[in-house]
Design a protein around this motif. Sequence first.
Motif, PDB file in Angstrom:
ATOM      1  N   UNK A 189      -2.008   3.130   5.519  1.00 47.42           N
ATOM      2  CA  UNK A 189      -2.061   4.434   6.392  1.00 47.42           C
ATOM      3  C   UNK A 189      -3.911   4.304   5.764  1.00 47.42           C
ATOM      4  N   UNK A 190      -4.535   4.551   6.214  1.00 51.85           N
ATOM      5  CA  UNK A 190      -5.991   4.842   6.019  1.00 51.85           C
ATOM      6  C   UNK A 190      -7.127   5.750   6.058  1.00 51.85           C
ATOM      7  N   UNK A 191      -7.561   6.524   5.190  1.00 56.48           N
ATOM      8  CA  UNK A 191      -8.289   7.713   4.958  1.00 56.48           C
ATOM      9  C   UNK A 191      -9.709   7.795   4.871  1.00 56.48           C
ATOM     10  N   UNK A 192     -10.633   8.339   5.049  1.00 58.09           N
ATOM     11  CA  UNK A 192     -11.564   9.000   4.586  1.00 58.09           C
ATOM     12  C   UNK A 192     -12.927   8.076   4.921  1.00 58.09           C
ATOM     13  N   UNK A 193     -13.637   8.766   4.293  1.00 61.53           N
ATOM     14  CA  UNK A 193     -15.251   8.127   5.287  1.00 61.53           C
ATOM     15  C   UNK A 193     -16.173   7.030   3.854  1.00 61.53           C
ATOM     16  N   UNK A 194     -16.383   6.444   4.369  1.00 59.69           N
ATOM     17  CA  UNK A 194     -15.776   5.414   5.013  1.00 59.69           C
ATOM     18  C   UNK A 194     -14.224   4.986   4.752  1.00 59.69           C
ATOM     19  N   UNK A 195     -13.523   5.252   5.534  1.00 65.59           N
ATOM     20  CA  UNK A 195     -11.980   4.670   5.601  1.00 65.59           C
ATOM     21  C   UNK A 195     -11.680   3.782   4.726  1.00 65.59           C
ATOM     22  N   UNK A 196     -11.217   3.861   3.562  1.00 71.37           N
ATOM     23  CA  UNK A 196     -10.124   2.619   2.875  1.00 71.37           C
ATOM     24  C   UNK A 196      -8.624   3.060   2.356  1.00 71.37           C
ATOM     25  N   UNK A 197      -7.687   1.966   2.785  1.00 71.76           N
ATOM     26  CA  UNK A 197      -6.022   1.721   2.999  1.00 71.76           C
ATOM     27  C   UNK A 197      -5.527   2.345   1.717  1.00 71.76           C
ATOM     28  N   UNK A 198      -5.183   3.845   1.946  1.00 75.49           N
ATOM     29  CA  UNK A 198      -4.610   4.338   0.619  1.00 75.49           C
ATOM     30  C   UNK A 198      -3.046   3.954   0.563  1.00 75.49           C
ATOM     31  N   UNK A 199      -2.640   3.093   1.420  1.00 78.23           N
ATOM     32  CA  UNK A 199      -1.142   3.602   1.176  1.00 78.23           C
ATOM     33  C   UNK A 199       0.038   2.765   2.401  1.00 78.23           C
ATOM     34  N   UNK A 200       0.843   2.130   2.824  1.00 77.11           N
ATOM     35  CA  UNK A 200       1.599   1.843   3.565  1.00 77.11           C
ATOM     36  C   UNK A 200       2.819   2.415   4.302  1.00 77.11           C
ATOM     37  N   UNK A 201       3.188   2.098   5.649  1.00 71.82           N
ATOM     38  CA  UNK A 201       3.815   2.899   6.601  1.00 71.82           C
ATOM     39  C   UNK A 201       5.679   2.625   5.673  1.00 71.82           C
ATOM     40  N   UNK A 202       6.416   3.721   4.912  1.00 71.42           N
ATOM     41  CA  UNK A 202       7.188   3.857   4.916  1.00 71.42           C
ATOM     42  C   UNK A 202       8.229   2.833   5.232  1.00 71.42           C
ATOM     43  N   UNK A 203       9.107   1.399   4.824  1.00 75.96           N
ATOM     44  CA  UNK A 203      10.058   1.455   6.130  1.00 75.96           C
ATOM     45  C   UNK A 203       9.675   0.102   6.594  1.00 75.96           C
ATOM     46  N   UNK A 204       7.970  -0.249   7.009  1.00 84.39           N
ATOM     47  CA  UNK A 204       7.927  -1.191   7.035  1.00 84.39           C
ATOM     48  C   UNK A 204       7.813  -2.428   7.231  1.00 84.39           C
ATOM     49  N   UNK A 205       7.870  -3.153   7.888  1.00 88.48           N
ATOM     50  CA  UNK A 205       8.530  -4.681   8.020  1.00 88.48           C
ATOM     51  C   UNK A 205       7.525  -4.901   6.656  1.00 88.48           C
ATOM     52  N   UNK A 206       8.494  -6.118   5.667  1.00 88.22           N
ATOM     53  CA  UNK A 206       7.044  -7.285   4.462  1.00 88.22           C
ATOM     54  C   UNK A 206       6.350  -7.394   4.870  1.00 88.22           C
ATOM     55  N   UNK A 207       4.723  -8.444   4.722  1.00 85.62           N
ATOM     56  CA  UNK A 207       3.860  -8.988   5.140  1.00 85.62           C
ATOM     57  C   UNK A 207       4.144  -9.995   5.043  1.00 85.62           C
ATOM     58  N   UNK A 208       4.173 -11.149   5.502  1.00 84.77           N
ATOM     59  CA  UNK A 208       4.807 -12.835   5.164  1.00 84.77           C
ATOM     60  C   UNK A 208       3.857 -13.184   4.276  1.00 84.77           C
ATOM     61  N   UNK A 209       4.779 -13.930   3.704  1.00 86.67           N
ATOM     62  CA  UNK A 209       3.941 -15.048   2.421  1.00 86.67           C
ATOM     63  C   UNK A 209       3.259 -15.726   3.392  1.00 86.67           C
ATOM     64  N   UNK A 210       1.794 -15.836   2.760  1.00 87.45           N
ATOM     65  CA  UNK A 210       0.872 -16.421   2.913  1.00 87.45           C
ATOM     66  C   UNK A 210       1.286 -18.332   2.701  1.00 87.45           C
ATOM     67  N   UNK A 211       0.246 -18.414   3.174  1.00 84.79           N
ATOM     68  CA  UNK A 211       1.037 -20.227   3.885  1.00 84.79           C
ATOM     69  C   UNK A 211       0.444 -21.343   2.968  1.00 84.79           C
ATOM     70  N   UNK A 212       1.215 -22.074   2.539  1.00 88.41           N
ATOM     71  CA  UNK A 212       1.123 -22.936   1.654  1.00 88.41           C
ATOM     72  C   UNK A 212      -0.121 -23.905   1.946  1.00 88.41           C
ATOM     73  N   UNK A 213      -0.956 -23.687   0.898  1.00 84.89           N
ATOM     74  CA  UNK A 213      -2.570 -24.232   1.024  1.00 84.89           C
ATOM     75  C   UNK A 213      -2.518 -25.762   1.867  1.00 84.89           C
ATOM     76  N   UNK A 214      -3.163 -26.179   2.464  1.00 87.12           N
ATOM     77  CA  UNK A 214      -3.549 -27.252   3.631  1.00 87.12           C
ATOM     78  C   UNK A 214      -3.018 -26.907   4.805  1.00 87.12           C
TER      79      UNK A 214
END
Length: 216
Positions: A189-214
């Motif tokens: 969720x992004x608001x403002x001028x300039x827009x900034x991320x202020x939150x994440x939608x409730x119940x959203x899927x978890x972000x994928x884990x970062x890929x291993x180096x390489x």
Amino acid sequence: MPAPLSLVRKTLEGLRLGWYRTRLGALGAGCRIAPGVSLQYPGRIRLGDGVGIGRNATLRANTDANPGIALGKGVAINDAVVINANRGCVTLGERSWLGPFCLVYGNGGVTIGSNVLIAGHTCINTVSHAAERCDIPINDQPILTGPVVIEDDVWIGLNAVILQGVTLGHGSIVGAGAVVTHSIPPWSIALGVPARVVGRRQGAPEAPASAPRGAR
């Protein structure tokens, strides 16, 4: 006895669609094109099934790309929307919606996914001017372009501005009046001028884990 007004309107709509069918790059079944619509460079415009275009909207496919403007199945373009391809291309996925008086500049390319809601008076801009030199007018300096990508299921509030080079991640929300100058991640969720991320939608899927180096 005069024909009922509803029959006259239906006849005029049929004639209007028949005229467009001979000129557009594609016209799907069940499209509705209101009076006062301007479809410019129509051979580079493709409309999917069930597309609706409101009164006094303008679609200008002034580009070498073909299609220059492509609207997917069930797209709704409301009154007085202006979409200019401007040497780029603009595509909207299925069931996306542009509110009244939206303005889309497609110079750098605009890709809008499916089920996207864009409220009225929003501007999507993919072009700006260089302004480094002060000895010549800005109007004589190079034009800078960058694509805008709006992924599926995004909601953009009234009077928002989306600037060049921005990607709005899947399922994200942009608040009314926000000016988005940088990409925002999915489900945020992004608001403002300039827009900034202020939150994440409730119940959203978890972000994928970062890929291993390489990892590829």
